[in-house]
Design a protein around this motif. Sequence first.
Motif, PDB file in Angstrom:
ATOM      1  N   ASP A 141      -8.677  -2.111  -0.959  1.00 29.07           N
ATOM      2  CA  ASP A 141      -9.462  -1.235  -1.217  1.00 29.07           C
ATOM      3  C   ASP A 141     -10.415  -0.433  -0.897  1.00 29.07           C
ATOM      4  O   ASP A 141     -11.365  -0.743  -0.623  1.00 29.07           O
ATOM      5  CB  ASP A 141      -9.906  -1.234  -3.186  1.00 29.07           C
ATOM      6  N   MET A 142     -10.191   0.843  -0.116  1.00 24.74           N
ATOM      7  CA  MET A 142     -11.170   1.510   0.756  1.00 24.74           C
ATOM      8  C   MET A 142     -12.525   2.118   0.470  1.00 24.74           C
ATOM      9  O   MET A 142     -13.202   2.069   1.082  1.00 24.74           O
ATOM     10  CB  MET A 142     -10.538   2.287   2.031  1.00 24.74           C
ATOM     11  N   GLY A 143     -12.444   1.950  -0.957  1.00 19.26           N
ATOM     12  CA  GLY A 143     -13.589   2.771  -1.472  1.00 19.26           C
ATOM     13  C   GLY A 143     -14.519   1.602  -1.662  1.00 19.26           C
ATOM     14  O   GLY A 143     -15.511   1.588  -2.276  1.00 19.26           O
ATOM     15  N   ARG A 144     -14.001   0.231  -1.726  1.00 16.53           N
ATOM     16  CA  ARG A 144     -14.887  -1.048  -1.652  1.00 16.53           C
ATOM     17  C   ARG A 144     -14.567  -1.743  -0.557  1.00 16.53           C
ATOM     18  O   ARG A 144     -14.649  -2.618  -0.528  1.00 16.53           O
ATOM     19  CB  ARG A 144     -14.846  -1.914  -2.817  1.00 16.53           C
ATOM     20  N   GLN A 145     -15.821  -1.275   0.452  1.00 11.78           N
ATOM     21  CA  GLN A 145     -16.274  -1.889   1.899  1.00 11.78           C
ATOM     22  C   GLN A 145     -17.708  -2.348   1.575  1.00 11.78           C
ATOM     23  O   GLN A 145     -18.029  -1.658   1.382  1.00 11.78           O
ATOM     24  CB  GLN A 145     -15.789  -1.126   2.743  1.00 11.78           C
ATOM     25  N   GLY A 146     -17.506  -4.006   2.211  1.00 10.31           N
ATOM     26  CA  GLY A 146     -19.159  -3.979   2.526  1.00 10.31           C
ATOM     27  C   GLY A 146     -18.904  -4.559   4.671  1.00 10.31           C
ATOM     28  O   GLY A 146     -17.394  -4.788   5.290  1.00 10.31           O
ATOM     29  N   ILE A 147     -19.853  -4.879   4.640  1.00  5.11           N
ATOM     30  CA  ILE A 147     -20.721  -5.104   6.733  1.00  5.11           C
ATOM     31  C   ILE A 147     -21.106  -6.277   6.787  1.00  5.11           C
ATOM     32  O   ILE A 147     -22.406  -5.978   5.916  1.00  5.11           O
ATOM     33  CB  ILE A 147     -19.640  -3.820   7.033  1.00  5.11           C
ATOM     34  N   THR A 148     -20.904  -7.123   7.456  1.00  4.59           N
ATOM     35  CA  THR A 148     -21.884  -7.779   7.679  1.00  4.59           C
ATOM     36  C   THR A 148     -21.972  -8.446   8.779  1.00  4.59           C
ATOM     37  O   THR A 148     -20.328  -8.186   9.507  1.00  4.59           O
ATOM     38  CB  THR A 148     -21.816  -9.304   7.388  1.00  4.59           C
ATOM     39  N   GLY A 149     -22.038  -9.641   9.843  1.00  3.76           N
ATOM     40  CA  GLY A 149     -21.971  -9.852  11.354  1.00  3.76           C
ATOM     41  C   GLY A 149     -23.534 -10.408  11.770  1.00  3.76           C
ATOM     42  O   GLY A 149     -24.035 -10.624  10.835  1.00  3.76           O
ATOM     43  N   TRP A 275     -24.087 -11.058  -2.733  1.00  7.20           N
ATOM     44  CA  TRP A 275     -24.178 -10.063  -1.931  1.00  7.20           C
ATOM     45  C   TRP A 275     -23.442  -9.446  -2.341  1.00  7.20           C
ATOM     46  O   TRP A 275     -23.613  -8.117  -2.792  1.00  7.20           O
ATOM     47  CB  TRP A 275     -24.860 -10.124  -1.123  1.00  7.20           C
ATOM     48  N   HIS A 276     -22.677  -9.211  -1.588  1.00  4.85           N
ATOM     49  CA  HIS A 276     -21.384  -7.768  -1.038  1.00  4.85           C
ATOM     50  C   HIS A 276     -20.646  -7.810  -2.776  1.00  4.85           C
ATOM     51  O   HIS A 276     -20.463  -6.808  -2.744  1.00  4.85           O
ATOM     52  CB  HIS A 276     -20.497  -7.744   0.557  1.00  4.85           C
ATOM     53  N   SER A 277     -19.749  -8.879  -2.828  1.00  2.00           N
ATOM     54  CA  SER A 277     -19.136  -8.904  -4.207  1.00  2.00           C
ATOM     55  C   SER A 277     -19.960  -8.468  -5.042  1.00  2.00           C
ATOM     56  O   SER A 277     -18.958  -7.391  -6.060  1.00  2.00           O
ATOM     57  CB  SER A 277     -18.402  -9.770  -4.450  1.00  2.00           C
ATOM     58  N   GLU A 278     -21.748  -8.277  -5.661  1.00  3.16           N
ATOM     59  CA  GLU A 278     -22.122  -7.777  -6.794  1.00  3.16           C
ATOM     60  C   GLU A 278     -22.218  -5.818  -6.350  1.00  3.16           C
ATOM     61  O   GLU A 278     -22.131  -5.164  -7.521  1.00  3.16           O
ATOM     62  CB  GLU A 278     -23.793  -7.842  -7.036  1.00  3.16           C
ATOM     63  N   ARG A 279     -21.991  -5.290  -5.193  1.00  4.13           N
ATOM     64  CA  ARG A 279     -21.815  -3.820  -5.024  1.00  4.13           C
ATOM     65  C   ARG A 279     -20.672  -3.798  -4.978  1.00  4.13           C
ATOM     66  O   ARG A 279     -20.723  -2.327  -5.064  1.00  4.13           O
ATOM     67  CB  ARG A 279     -22.549  -4.332  -4.124  1.00  4.13           C
TER      68      ARG A 279
END
Length: 281
Positions: A141-149, A275-279
Amino acid sequence: MTIEIASENRAHGGRQLVVSHASESTSTEMRFSIFLPPQAEAGGKLPVVWFLSGLTCSPMNVTEKGEYRAACAELGLIFVAPDTSPRGENVPTDSSGGWDFGLGAGFYVDATEEPFARHYRMWSYVTEELPALVASEFPADMGRQGITGHSMGGHGALTVALRNLGRFRSVSAFAPIVAPSQVAWGTKALGGYLGSDEAAWRPHDAVALIEDGARVSDLLVDVGTDDPFLDSQLRPDLLEQACVDAGIPLTLRRQPGYDHSYYFISTFMAEHLRWHSERLR
Ligand SMILES: N[C@@H](CCC(=O)N[C@@H](CS)C(=O)NCC(=O)O)C(=O)O
């Protein structure tokens, strides 16, 4: 777009894949890893968390040592880990033999300097080509993306998010290089790939981007107090000041006794994914 599944393993009720494909951005074959949690089998689309890796890494470091799968299976998150540079016989690398430039060290920029400009196009790869490929081949679902690294990948995550507000609903980082223009790893890479005009570096420097007005809604950053690169290369203090000045809510956690390794990353991985999942709900 044709993809080839290089490996597939059942894990935590889902599927851990390593995928290879011919990249238009880098004019090389590229590999990435993708974990599809068990919820993917129900047919719907799921949120995606991108993990950009650090210097010397391939997608396999986080895949083998990042310990993200249990949390992704619980939370229903797809987890994608791109490579850190183009690779192959014809791909130029650091002429001085260093591990902080060239192969494994693409710094998430599109190089303009020779001989790197043809293949070193990691900005285009991670912001355009790979998202389009993941969207077409997997239930993302590209409307729900998070990013980390991590480290260089933390730099990548911050700069990609700061320049794509609206695309990423969540951003975090492990031990990120926050101001590459001000530290040795960064000046070597940005100078080598983008040339000596520092104006071209600012769009690839998280602190400079924030100073120039770029924003994210909030930010989670973990660093280890025993990370040998903390004060010389990572400089979380500079991000902290920039976020205070800009009014960006930053949760910066200095984790006592942790170093720069995947022992540190894996310890806090599940908290980042939550943290990502909540957002991304
Ligand atoms: N190779 C370097 C260290 C480079 C390094 O720490 N790389 C980090 C990212 S910046 C990493 O994740 N390395 C791979 C690993 O630990 O699996 C050295 O010998 O000092």
